[in-house]
Design an enzyme around this catalytic site. Structure first.
Site, PDB file in Angstrom:
ATOM      1  N   ASP A 187       7.250  -9.527   8.268  1.00  0.00           N
ATOM      2  CA  ASP A 187       6.426 -10.175   7.247  1.00  0.00           C
ATOM      3  C   ASP A 187       7.012 -10.005   5.854  1.00  0.00           C
ATOM      4  O   ASP A 187       7.863  -9.140   5.606  1.00  0.00           O
ATOM      5  CB  ASP A 187       4.999  -9.626   7.281  1.00  0.00           C
ATOM      6  CG  ASP A 187       4.934  -8.131   7.013  1.00  0.00           C
ATOM      7  OD1 ASP A 187       5.761  -7.380   7.575  1.00  0.00           O
ATOM      8  OD2 ASP A 187       4.057  -7.707   6.228  1.00  0.00           O
ATOM      9  N   GLU A 229       3.811  -4.950   7.665  1.00  0.00           N
ATOM     10  CA  GLU A 229       4.183  -3.787   6.862  1.00  0.00           C
ATOM     11  C   GLU A 229       3.719  -3.923   5.424  1.00  0.00           C
ATOM     12  O   GLU A 229       3.311  -2.942   4.794  1.00  0.00           O
ATOM     13  CB  GLU A 229       5.705  -3.591   6.898  1.00  0.00           C
ATOM     14  CG  GLU A 229       6.193  -2.269   6.308  1.00  0.00           C
ATOM     15  CD  GLU A 229       6.443  -2.305   4.809  1.00  0.00           C
ATOM     16  OE1 GLU A 229       6.630  -1.229   4.209  1.00  0.00           O
ATOM     17  OE2 GLU A 229       6.461  -3.417   4.230  1.00  0.00           O
TER      18      GLU A 229
END
Length: 583
Positions: A185, A252
């Site tokens: 991400d 994350e």
């Protein structure tokens, strides 16, 4: 009574026997020896006594650091392969990664990855319920198409749908595996900032030097680099001596609750605790030139994380007849009191940044002479360490927060109408906790501060994490509540820098990126997905193998990564896999 010593005969005191010339010389020489020897012995005994006393005192003296008699910045040599077959394979792999064809292929792979906007948002719902996760389907399809050998020859396990766990089985099951981490991400690009980008944030434009785009350096470069290293070695029919794992979370940037947390739990459930030899994740300060020397700065630890909500509750009322201090006013005074008492910088051997400084003092030729001398003194002197901390804190705000707990009021809320006094207002203070401190230290300081600075001015009660004090009667103006805003995180364990895993890790850095590089353990001010992996190994090294000039602007406008530096990173990942079995 006389007694013999060597060839000398000593007579009792008062002996009246006449002395021959020879005996006179003997007696005179012995007196001379005693004259010089006895004081010397006494001095030696005194010195030994003082040394032992100082050592005992030093172990208890709060002004003295106990420090082992080893170098303050241990360096291990670049790894050199032992077998001819391994040397041949390394040459082939190195030549392949260094070729023009690979550069062009890698450029396309990186561009394709950056062009998929795998954004994660703070308010994301659960996987399977929030459609914003669906973009990861596209990203997974892209990886499977781009790395066919990885997905056909390695064992792929999807974790919580979008987490990626790859296992490359090794020849020796007695060896613990290496784990390479990255996250899929990226932080969102705000619409209002898109016009400020030199090139559109998801165009992955290549200008001949850099790929521009969100995620280019945080951290799709790491993810693609690891998979490229896997793919190349698979092309060579290489089988690692130890198993190699890759774990890629997908959230994350919002603390990893659905990605890395699930991957780590799966690994602990299936392999057990302390089952991994080495973890390499994003992070650290990469490779930088500091005061005339080139340093690799892996993060061996992370500061803790703690958000505290401060709520002020009052009776409210009409704004035309306000009290002297509204809830917002009282909250403002709380915030002001907090900011008036910041944490102090502290430098101790518990902090990896302490070792960073020792390495700089040892190897950086252009360091200020006073600073070099004082850093070296700090090995055994808390006074010198404090001088260093205060000096650096004034010079550099980033380095300051490597040595102290930070506190920042980031959220505030209160009031719904201009003519109504708010009954409830709150603020949230974010703390990044120094490695020497703990969550409870933050709680204690905040409680003491509110009791001493606020409750003495306002007739209020204080509920500090369920412990109530102050005025709890009906005459109270209101109450102040201190509570966790979300789950706190203690500072991470500090990874060792004397293990075989560390020697292989740092030896690979020097092997690939230059034997003159000094590897200096450092500290992360932020947190990575590794916070879920503490139970799997002590050997966690947060290191993006990129030179400073090759990456820029993570999390902000004009994020970019240098292709030359990316290629070097691929060489590092491939070589670390090769070095894993010590051939």
């Amino acid at each position: 009574m006389a007694f013999k010593s060597h060839n000398y005969t000593l007579l009792p005191q008062g002996e009246s026997e006449p002395l021959t010339a020879s005996r006179q010389r003997t007696k005179w020489n012995w007196k001379r020896i005693l004259h010089f020897t006895i004081p010397g012995i006494l001095v030696l005994v005194l010195v030994l006594f003082l040394s032992i006393s100082q050592a005992i005192k030093g172990s208890k003296d709060p002004q003295v650091f106990p420090h082992p008699d080893t170098t303050a910045c241990p360096q291990f040599p670049a790894i050199e392969s032992l077998s001819d077959d391994r040397k041949k394979l390394e040459t082939e792999v190195r030549d392949k990664i260094g070729s023009d064809d690979f550069f062009n292929e890698s450029l396309k792979r990186m561009q394709g990855a950056v062009q998929i906007p795998t954004e994660s948002f703070d308010d994301m719902g659960k996987v399977g319920e929030d459609p914003r996760w669906d973009v990861f389907i596209e990203f997974h399809d892209y990886l499977k198409k781009t790395f066919p050998l990885v997905y056909s020859k390695l064992e792929f396990t999807p974790i919580n749908t979008y987490g990626i766990l790859l296992e490359w089985k090794g020849k020796d099951e007695s060896l613990k595996p290496y784990l390479f981490m990255a996250h899929q991400d990226v932080v969102p690009v705000l619409k209002v900032t898109e016009s400020r980008w030199k090139y559109p944030p998801y165009s992955a434009h290549y200008d001949g030097r850099y790929i521009w785009g969100r995620g280019a350096t945080d951290c799709k470069n790491n993810l693609i680099g690891v998979l490229e290293a896997f793919e190349i070695l698979l092309e060579k029919d290489f089988t690692p001596g130890r198993s190699i794992l890759a774990g890629f979370g997908f959230d994350e940037e919002i603390s990893g609750p659905q990605g890395a947390q699930f991957i780590a739990k799966h690994l602990e459930d299936t392999r057990g605790k302390d089952s991994i030899e080495l973890i390499v994740d994003e992070g650290g300060l990469g490779i930088q030139v500091v005061d005339g020397a080139t340093f690799a700065l892996p993060g061996l630890g992370e500061k803790g994380y703690f958000d505290v909500r401060i709520t002020v509750e009052t009776s409210g009322g009409h704004s035309s007849v306000p009290p002297d201090h509204t809830g917002i006013g009282i909250l403002s005074q709380v915030i002001s009191a907090v900011e008036a008492e910041p944490y102090e910088p502290e430098l101790t051997p518990a902090n990896p940044y302490f070792t960073t400084l020792q390495c700089s003092a040892e190897y950086a030729p252009d360091m200020d002479s006073w600073l070099r001398k004082t850093i070296k003194k700090s090995l055994k002197s808390k006074k010198a360490a404090k001088s260093v901390a205060d000096y650096i804190a004034k010079k550099n705000v980033f380095q300051r927060y490597l040595m102290q707990t930070s506190q920042a009021t980031d959220l505030i809320s209160g009031g719904v109408k201009i003519n109504a006094l708010p009954e409830k207002v709150y603020a949230v203070i974010n703390h990044r906790i120094a490695v020497e401190s703990h969550v409870d230290d933050i709680r204690s300081k905040l409680r003491t501060l509110v009791e001493s600075k606020i409750l003495k001015k306002f007739s209020m009660s204080l509920d500090a994490w369920g412990d109530v004090s102050g005025n709890t009667s009906s005459s109270a103006v209101g109450q102040i509540i201190l509570e966790d805003f979300d789950m706190p995180l203690e500072p991470s364990p500090v990874s060792p820098f004397d293990t075989d895993a560390y020697k292989t890790f740092t030896g690979t850095i020097k092997q690939v990126m230059g034997e003159d590089i000094i590897v200096a353990p450092s500290l992360m001010t932020g947190n990575t997905d590794t916070k879920f992996y503490w139970g799997l190994t002590p050997n966690i090294y947060r290191f993006s193998p990129m030179r400073e000039e090759g990456r820029a602007n993570a999390h902000t406008v004009d994020e970019r990564v240098g292709m030359k530096e990316h290629i070097e990173a691929v060489k590092f990942y491939a070589q670390l896999i090769l070095n894993g079995d010590g051939s």
